[in-house]
Design an enzyme around this catalytic site. Structure first.
Site, PDB file in Angstrom:
ATOM      1  N   HIS A 163       1.416  -1.210   0.228  1.00  0.00           N
ATOM      2  CA  HIS A 163      -0.148   0.104  -0.319  1.00  0.00           C
ATOM      3  C   HIS A 163       1.180   0.614   0.208  1.00  0.00           C
ATOM      4  CE1 HIS A 163      -2.470  -2.552   1.334  1.00  0.00           C
ATOM      5  NE2 HIS A 163      -3.509  -2.430   0.827  1.00  0.00           N
ATOM      6  N   HIS A 170       1.842   1.794  -5.948  1.00  0.00           N
ATOM      7  CA  HIS A 170       0.538   0.542  -6.336  1.00  0.00           C
ATOM      8  C   HIS A 170      -1.000   1.173  -6.298  1.00  0.00           C
ATOM      9  CE1 HIS A 170      -3.075  -1.161  -5.018  1.00  0.00           C
ATOM     10  NE2 HIS A 170      -3.669  -0.864  -3.659  1.00  0.00           N
ATOM     11  N   HIS A 194      -7.982   5.968  -2.458  1.00  0.00           N
ATOM     12  CA  HIS A 194      -8.029   5.227  -1.531  1.00  0.00           C
ATOM     13  C   HIS A 194      -7.807   4.305  -0.530  1.00  0.00           C
ATOM     14  CE1 HIS A 194      -5.458   2.323  -4.522  1.00  0.00           C
ATOM     15  NE2 HIS A 194      -5.888   1.036  -3.880  1.00  0.00           N
ATOM     16  N   ASP A 195      -6.205   4.225  -0.489  1.00  0.00           N
ATOM     17  CA  ASP A 195      -5.173   4.334   0.436  1.00  0.00           C
ATOM     18  C   ASP A 195      -3.990   4.886   0.843  1.00  0.00           C
ATOM     19  OD1 ASP A 195      -6.302   1.243   0.235  1.00  0.00           O
ATOM     20  OD2 ASP A 195      -4.174   0.823  -0.757  1.00  0.00           O
TER      21      ASP A 195
END
Length: 186
Positions: free
Chosen positions: A66, A70, A109-110
């Site tokens: 993460h 990525h 999203h992360d």
């Protein structure tokens, strides 16, 4: 960058990271938003958008998975679904708000991922597990942190402050929240 925009399998996020001084996420995201004329159509403040994307990238820890590379790869992958041959194309219909929501959700999203899963956070009674009542802990953190950043003047890339009160923005926000929460790997 063109390889990512066209959905070519030759797109290499690691090479992009090398070429950009490990700034693949902000570079790719700005390129794709500009390529689809989102920045112009929504009159986004490019300086603040760049600052926001660089801050998100800076907030990505160097976890083995993460991390910013990525996330840039996810941005490239989801972007492909918005082009003419992609599965989201008919839903997007070249609407700049929808394109922004898909790319923005992928970007955040992360955001600030701790490198552990939700169950670990729940089991260790992490403060975020308590704050989010054990429900999609990481995902709730990622998306709430993203919108908290946007409240800071230096990162609010909407030129007109009234935009954040508009129905379009509220739909954008709801879409982003739904997409990020859907990344929970329960």
């Amino acid at each position: 960058l063109d390889a990512a925009a066209k959905g070519c399998l030759t797109f290499d996020v690691m090479e992009l990271a090398d070429l950009t001084g490990d700034r693949p996420l902000s570079t790719l995201s700005l390129f794709l938003l500009h390529k689809r004329n989102v920045t112009e159509a929504l009159q986004l403040d490019m300086s603040k958008l760049t600052s926001f994307l660089c801050e998100v990238e800076k907030m990505m820890p160097e976890n083995p998975y993460h991390n910013r590379r990525h996330v840039a790869d996810v941005v490239a992958g989801i972007y492909v679904s918005t082009i003419e041959s992609g599965g989201l194309h008919d839903w997007i219909c070249n609407n700049p708000w929808d394109i922004l929501s898909v790319i923005f959700a992928a970007v955040v999203h992360d955001l600030g991922h701790p490198g552990v899963n939700n169950q670990f956070l729940i089991n260790t009674r992490d403060p975020y597990a308590i704050k989010y009542s054990g429900a999609s802990v990481n995902e709730n953190y990622h998306v709430s942190r993203a919108f908290e950043l946007m409240l800071e003047e230096r990162f609010n890339f909407f030129c007109n402050s009234d935009v954040m009160l508009s129905s379009e923005f509220l739909r954008f926000r709801d879409s982003v929240i739904s997409m990020v929460l859907a990344t929970d790997m329960k």
